[in-house]
Design a protein around this motif. Structure first.
Motif, mmCIF file in Angstrom:
data_model
loop_
_atom_site.group_PDB
_atom_site.id
_atom_site.type_symbol
_atom_site.label_atom_id
_atom_site.label_comp_id
_atom_site.label_asym_id
_atom_site.label_seq_id
_atom_site.Cartn_x
_atom_site.Cartn_y
_atom_site.Cartn_z
ATOM 1 N N SER A 175 54.490 59.105 -19.767
ATOM 2 C CA SER A 175 53.981 58.047 -18.988
ATOM 3 C C SER A 175 52.418 58.582 -18.791
ATOM 4 C CB SER A 175 54.951 58.062 -17.707
ATOM 5 O OG SER A 175 54.701 59.255 -17.185
ATOM 6 N N ALA A 176 51.942 57.408 -18.245
ATOM 7 C CA ALA A 176 50.497 57.513 -17.791
ATOM 8 C C ALA A 176 50.149 56.998 -16.433
ATOM 9 C CB ALA A 176 49.820 57.055 -19.022
ATOM 10 N N ILE A 177 49.333 57.352 -15.760
ATOM 11 C CA ILE A 177 48.899 56.687 -14.591
ATOM 12 C C ILE A 177 47.390 55.990 -15.181
ATOM 13 C CG2 ILE A 177 48.006 56.901 -12.104
ATOM 14 C CD1 ILE A 177 49.704 59.260 -11.847
ATOM 15 N N ILE A 178 47.194 54.923 -15.077
ATOM 16 C CA ILE A 178 45.968 53.934 -15.558
ATOM 17 C C ILE A 178 45.300 53.109 -14.505
ATOM 18 C CG2 ILE A 178 45.363 52.211 -17.457
ATOM 19 C CD1 ILE A 178 48.044 53.037 -19.087
ATOM 20 N N HIS A 182 51.526 53.097 -12.747
ATOM 21 C CA HIS A 182 52.263 54.019 -13.518
ATOM 22 C C HIS A 182 52.976 53.438 -14.442
ATOM 23 C CE1 HIS A 182 55.619 56.927 -14.440
ATOM 24 N NE2 HIS A 182 54.721 57.898 -13.900
ATOM 25 N N VAL A 183 52.719 53.685 -15.646
ATOM 26 C CA VAL A 183 53.329 53.185 -16.810
ATOM 27 C C VAL A 183 54.170 53.988 -17.800
ATOM 28 C CG1 VAL A 183 53.001 51.414 -18.727
ATOM 29 C CG2 VAL A 183 51.062 51.413 -16.997
ATOM 30 N N ILE A 184 55.437 53.523 -18.173
ATOM 31 C CA ILE A 184 56.333 54.392 -18.845
ATOM 32 C C ILE A 184 56.142 54.106 -20.431
ATOM 33 C CG2 ILE A 184 58.560 54.940 -19.391
ATOM 34 C CD1 ILE A 184 59.181 54.392 -16.335
ATOM 35 N N GLY A 185 56.121 55.076 -21.187
ATOM 36 C CA GLY A 185 56.210 54.904 -22.575
ATOM 37 C C GLY A 185 54.801 54.599 -23.240
ATOM 38 N N ILE A 186 53.717 55.211 -22.490
ATOM 39 C CA ILE A 186 52.420 55.299 -23.103
ATOM 40 C C ILE A 186 52.335 56.831 -23.759
ATOM 41 C CG2 ILE A 186 50.102 55.630 -22.469
ATOM 42 C CD1 ILE A 186 50.886 52.907 -22.104
ATOM 43 N N ARG A 187 51.775 56.838 -24.941
ATOM 44 C CA ARG A 187 51.809 58.123 -25.689
ATOM 45 C C ARG A 187 50.464 58.533 -26.161
ATOM 46 N NH1 ARG A 187 56.820 60.082 -27.482
ATOM 47 N NH2 ARG A 187 55.680 61.180 -29.292
ATOM 48 N N SER A 188 49.492 57.569 -26.224
ATOM 49 C CA SER A 188 48.167 57.752 -26.755
ATOM 50 C C SER A 188 47.164 57.029 -26.154
ATOM 51 C CB SER A 188 48.159 57.394 -28.222
ATOM 52 O OG SER A 188 48.322 55.808 -28.485
ATOM 53 N N SER A 195 56.354 49.380 -15.254
ATOM 54 C CA SER A 195 55.130 49.313 -14.691
ATOM 55 C C SER A 195 55.297 49.322 -13.122
ATOM 56 C CB SER A 195 54.171 48.491 -15.229
ATOM 57 O OG SER A 195 54.478 47.240 -14.831
ATOM 58 N N LEU A 196 54.396 50.217 -12.631
ATOM 59 C CA LEU A 196 54.586 50.368 -10.976
ATOM 60 C C LEU A 196 53.253 50.705 -10.438
ATOM 61 C CD1 LEU A 196 56.344 50.513 -8.381
ATOM 62 C CD2 LEU A 196 56.603 52.888 -8.916
ATOM 63 N N ILE A 197 52.898 49.789 -9.397
ATOM 64 C CA ILE A 197 51.503 49.984 -8.675
ATOM 65 C C ILE A 197 51.606 51.275 -7.855
ATOM 66 C CG2 ILE A 197 49.802 48.753 -7.009
ATOM 67 C CD1 ILE A 197 50.096 47.669 -9.804
ATOM 68 N N LEU A 198 50.838 52.013 -8.012
ATOM 69 C CA LEU A 198 50.550 53.173 -7.218
ATOM 70 C C LEU A 198 49.496 53.108 -5.975
ATOM 71 C CD1 LEU A 198 50.960 55.925 -9.705
ATOM 72 C CD2 LEU A 198 52.498 55.140 -8.427
ATOM 73 N N LEU A 241 47.397 61.049 -18.593
ATOM 74 C CA LEU A 241 48.917 60.994 -19.266
ATOM 75 C C LEU A 241 49.718 61.990 -18.785
ATOM 76 C CD1 LEU A 241 47.119 60.688 -22.983
ATOM 77 C CD2 LEU A 241 48.363 58.748 -21.592
ATOM 78 N N GLU A 242 50.904 61.774 -18.659
ATOM 79 C CA GLU A 242 51.892 62.786 -18.352
ATOM 80 C C GLU A 242 52.675 62.789 -19.380
ATOM 81 O OE1 GLU A 242 53.619 60.730 -14.723
ATOM 82 O OE2 GLU A 242 51.940 61.300 -13.565
ATOM 83 N N GLY A 243 53.310 63.955 -19.316
ATOM 84 C CA GLY A 243 54.461 64.578 -20.444
ATOM 85 C C GLY A 243 53.665 64.719 -22.047
ATOM 86 N N ALA A 244 52.403 64.489 -22.073
ATOM 87 C CA ALA A 244 52.014 64.627 -23.371
ATOM 88 C C ALA A 244 51.623 66.020 -23.808
ATOM 89 C CB ALA A 244 50.609 63.772 -23.444
ATOM 90 N N PRO A 245 51.793 66.636 -24.782
ATOM 91 C CA PRO A 245 51.488 67.942 -25.262
ATOM 92 C C PRO A 245 50.025 68.351 -25.129
ATOM 93 C CG PRO A 245 51.707 66.722 -27.286
ATOM 94 C CD PRO A 245 52.153 65.566 -26.233
#
Length: 200
Positions: free
Chosen positions: A101-104, A144-150, A129-132, A195-199
């Motif tokens: 996920s990512a905060i954009i 906050h968006v789920i499924g963002i990898r790049s 997607s969720l407004i923070l 980015l969250e959860g990215a290596p």
């Protein structure tokens, strides 16, 4: 350059703004319940009335006008996005236990309270997607968006949000806001991302 002082709202303007606010609140209430029924509509009217009386909002002048055809286009695309996002989130839940996920940060082009609110509501209602936070000073939405990898997917999401803003302004914006949207097409990366959860 100093801005011209705004003229005071007439009684007709106040009633129109209240009607728009009530309509928007009832629509969001029904969408949150997920079922259109008279009970949901009536309870939404009660909730909207209580909110407007107990928590009065500052007067927001509606300078635009409702355009039926662009409004129908916005609603049709919004319903499509709801279905597509629901399928994507369901598939993501099955495929991955720990999705990225990512905060954009997405700076909007029309910095008004109404535009900020409409875009925030539309984004929050779409699964994934969720407004923070919404920064009124800069007109920036933090999503906050789920499924963002790049980073490519980050920029694609930003373009999607700006296209959403364009559809909303086309449906209910003023002529000046429409002109601003046309003159300020996105040209490259903007805003920030985490980015969250990215290596690492």
């Amino acid at each position: 350059m100093t801005s011209q002082p705004k003229a005071p709202l007439t009684p007709r303007d106040r009633w129109r703004n209240r009607a728009i606010a009530v309509t928007g609140l009832v629509t969001v209430w029904v969408l949150l319940w997920g079922t259109f029924s008279w009970a949901n509509v009536i309870s939404g009217l009660v909730v909207a009335a209580v909110l407007l009386v107990v928590f009065p909002l500052p007067p927001v002048t509606f300078a635009g006008r409702i355009r039926p055809v662009p409004l129908l286009r916005f609603l049709a695309r919004f319903m499509r996005d709801l279905v597509v996002a629901s399928v994507q989130i369901a598939w993501l839940a099955v495929r991955s236990k720990h999705p990225h996920s990512a905060i954009i940060a997405v700076p909007l082009r029309v910095n008004t309270d109404l535009n900020l609110t409409l875009n925030a509501e539309a984004l929050s209602l779409v699964p994934g997607s969720l407004i923070l936070e919404a920064d009124r000073n800069t007109g920036t939405l933090y999503v906050h968006v789920i499924g963002i990898r790049s980073l490519d997917e980050v920029e694609r999401f930003r373009r999607d949000v700006l296209e959403l803003e364009g559809r909303i302004v086309a449906a209910v914006g003023s002529a000046e806001e429409l002109d601003l949207i046309r003159r300020s097409a996105p040209t490259g990366p903007s805003g920030s991302v985490e980015l969250e959860g990215a290596p690492t």
